[in-house]
Scaffold this motif. Structure first.
Motif, PDB file in Angstrom:
ATOM      1  N   LEU A  41       0.813  -1.211   0.000  1.00 47.00           N
ATOM      2  CA  LEU A  41       0.000   0.000   0.000  1.00 47.00           C
ATOM      3  C   LEU A  41       0.848   1.262   0.000  1.00 47.00           C
ATOM      4  O   LEU A  41       0.321   2.369   0.135  1.00 47.00           O
ATOM      5  CB  LEU A  41      -0.920   0.003   1.234  1.00 47.00           C
ATOM      6  CG  LEU A  41      -1.891  -1.179   1.352  1.00 47.00           C
ATOM      7  CD1 LEU A  41      -2.630  -1.123   2.684  1.00 47.00           C
ATOM      8  CD2 LEU A  41      -2.872  -1.204   0.198  1.00 47.00           C
ATOM      9  N   ASN A  42       2.166   1.093  -0.133  1.00 42.59           N
ATOM     10  CA  ASN A  42       3.111   2.214  -0.106  1.00 42.59           C
ATOM     11  C   ASN A  42       3.014   2.991   1.204  1.00 42.59           C
ATOM     12  O   ASN A  42       3.069   4.221   1.236  1.00 42.59           O
ATOM     13  CB  ASN A  42       2.901   3.149  -1.301  1.00 42.59           C
ATOM     14  CG  ASN A  42       3.064   2.442  -2.624  1.00 42.59           C
ATOM     15  OD1 ASN A  42       2.120   2.327  -3.405  1.00 42.59           O
ATOM     16  ND2 ASN A  42       4.266   1.949  -2.889  1.00 42.59           N
ATOM     17  N   LEU A  43       2.889   2.221   2.296  1.00 37.85           N
ATOM     18  CA  LEU A  43       2.812   2.790   3.633  1.00 37.85           C
ATOM     19  C   LEU A  43       3.898   2.208   4.523  1.00 37.85           C
ATOM     20  O   LEU A  43       4.364   1.093   4.285  1.00 37.85           O
ATOM     21  CB  LEU A  43       1.451   2.488   4.265  1.00 37.85           C
ATOM     22  CG  LEU A  43       0.208   3.071   3.606  1.00 37.85           C
ATOM     23  CD1 LEU A  43      -1.042   2.436   4.202  1.00 37.85           C
ATOM     24  CD2 LEU A  43       0.156   4.590   3.762  1.00 37.85           C
ATOM     25  N   LYS A  44       4.252   2.966   5.563  1.00 39.53           N
ATOM     26  CA  LYS A  44       5.160   2.478   6.597  1.00 39.53           C
ATOM     27  C   LYS A  44       4.551   2.806   7.960  1.00 39.53           C
ATOM     28  O   LYS A  44       4.057   3.924   8.177  1.00 39.53           O
ATOM     29  CB  LYS A  44       6.543   3.144   6.492  1.00 39.53           C
ATOM     30  CG  LYS A  44       7.361   2.725   5.285  1.00 39.53           C
ATOM     31  CD  LYS A  44       8.733   3.393   5.328  1.00 39.53           C
ATOM     32  CE  LYS A  44       9.623   2.956   4.174  1.00 39.53           C
ATOM     33  NZ  LYS A  44      10.954   3.620   4.251  1.00 39.53           N
ATOM     34  N   SER A  45       4.593   1.859   8.871  1.00 41.67           N
ATOM     35  CA  SER A  45       4.049   2.091  10.206  1.00 41.67           C
ATOM     36  C   SER A  45       4.869   3.141  10.941  1.00 41.67           C
ATOM     37  O   SER A  45       6.091   3.227  10.788  1.00 41.67           O
ATOM     38  CB  SER A  45       4.018   0.791  11.002  1.00 41.67           C
ATOM     39  OG  SER A  45       5.306   0.210  11.077  1.00 41.67           O
ATOM     40  N   VAL A  46       4.172   3.934  11.749  1.00 38.75           N
ATOM     41  CA  VAL A  46       4.817   5.022  12.483  1.00 38.75           C
ATOM     42  C   VAL A  46       4.640   4.841  13.989  1.00 38.75           C
ATOM     43  O   VAL A  46       5.601   4.841  14.755  1.00 38.75           O
ATOM     44  CB  VAL A  46       4.244   6.391  12.045  1.00 38.75           C
ATOM     45  CG1 VAL A  46       4.843   7.514  12.892  1.00 38.75           C
ATOM     46  CG2 VAL A  46       4.517   6.630  10.567  1.00 38.75           C
ATOM     47  N   VAL A  47       3.384   4.692  14.424  1.00 42.90           N
ATOM     48  CA  VAL A  47       3.077   4.619  15.846  1.00 42.90           C
ATOM     49  C   VAL A  47       1.762   3.858  16.008  1.00 42.90           C
ATOM     50  O   VAL A  47       0.948   3.815  15.083  1.00 42.90           O
ATOM     51  CB  VAL A  47       2.994   6.046  16.457  1.00 42.90           C
ATOM     52  CG1 VAL A  47       1.866   6.841  15.843  1.00 42.90           C
ATOM     53  CG2 VAL A  47       2.901   6.017  17.973  1.00 42.90           C
ATOM     54  N   ALA A  48       1.571   3.245  17.165  1.00 47.28           N
ATOM     55  CA  ALA A  48       0.367   2.448  17.399  1.00 47.28           C
ATOM     56  C   ALA A  48      -0.307   2.867  18.698  1.00 47.28           C
ATOM     57  O   ALA A  48       0.328   3.447  19.595  1.00 47.28           O
ATOM     58  CB  ALA A  48       0.709   0.965  17.444  1.00 47.28           C
TER      59      ALA A  48
END
Length: 210
Positions: A173-180
């Motif tokens: 999805l052309n995304l990167k996780s940052v924070v949860a």
């Protein structure tokens, strides 16, 4: 609950009561706060992944350094930012903006082209740093919204980003996780942090007036 009172009430919950569930109605209020957050140039360069499936949450626990809040929460919200600015994703946003505002298609061309000139020539790493900062604004408003609803949340960065991205299929999805942010209700009897005083820097040191 008023916002300042809510912020005094909230803390980084260390243990959730898995028997108490956040309602769908309250989840949607928190998500709406995240959705309505401001972002640079209105590009909203991030997504929020909402995880409810218990099997998936338990699978993610090792990725989060075995923090059990992930499994015991009702939902886990993962804020993931665009891995880069591209001509396509910028065109999509501006096309939607002029369309929904009833403007001529070329109404924002000057501004759009100015942004393209700034962003598209930068390295992907620099652009991701920018999109990640935008995601944090949305995250902060969601955290505050949860507190106003007296729903507990734990900000989490202590996870393996690459493993989480793989588990959630974010690369495609052309995304990167940052924070949860796991959401739930505190288990006061089993949480060592719940009754400790909230400590911040002295206000006279924290604020700098010019």
């Amino acid at each position: 609950m008023k916002l300042l009172d809510a912020l005094h009430w909230r803390y980084a919950t260390k243990k959730f009561d898995s028997s108490k569930k956040v309602s769908e109605e309250n989840l949607q209020k928190i998500l709406k706060a995240a959705y309505l957050a401001p972002s640079s140039s209105g590009l909203q360069p991030y997504k929020v992944i909402v995880i409810k499936d218990q099997t998936l949450k338990e699978k993610l626990v090792p990725i989060f350094s075995n923090q059990q809040q992930i499994a015991d929460s009702t939902y886990v919200l993962v804020f993931a930012a665009w891995d880069n600015y591209t001509e396509q994703n910028m065109e999509t946003i501006f096309h939607r903006t002029v369309s929904e505002r009833g403007l001529p298609e070329n109404a924002m061309d000057d501004y759009k082209n100015m942004l393209k000139g700034a962003y598209l020539k930068r390295e992907a790493e620099a652009n991701f740093a920018h999109t990640a900062r935008q995601a944090y604004i949305s995250f902060g408003l969601a955290l505050a919204a949860a507190a106003e609803l007296e729903i507990d949340a734990t900000p989490m960065e202590g996870f393996n980003n690459e493993q989480l991205d793989e588990a959630l299929g974010l690369k495609e999805l052309n995304l990167k996780s940052v924070v949860a942010m796991p959401l739930g209700y505190r288990d006061s009897s089993g949480d060592w942090l719940v009754n400790l005083k909230k400590v911040r820097q002295p206000e006279e040191e924290f604020f700098i007036y010019k």
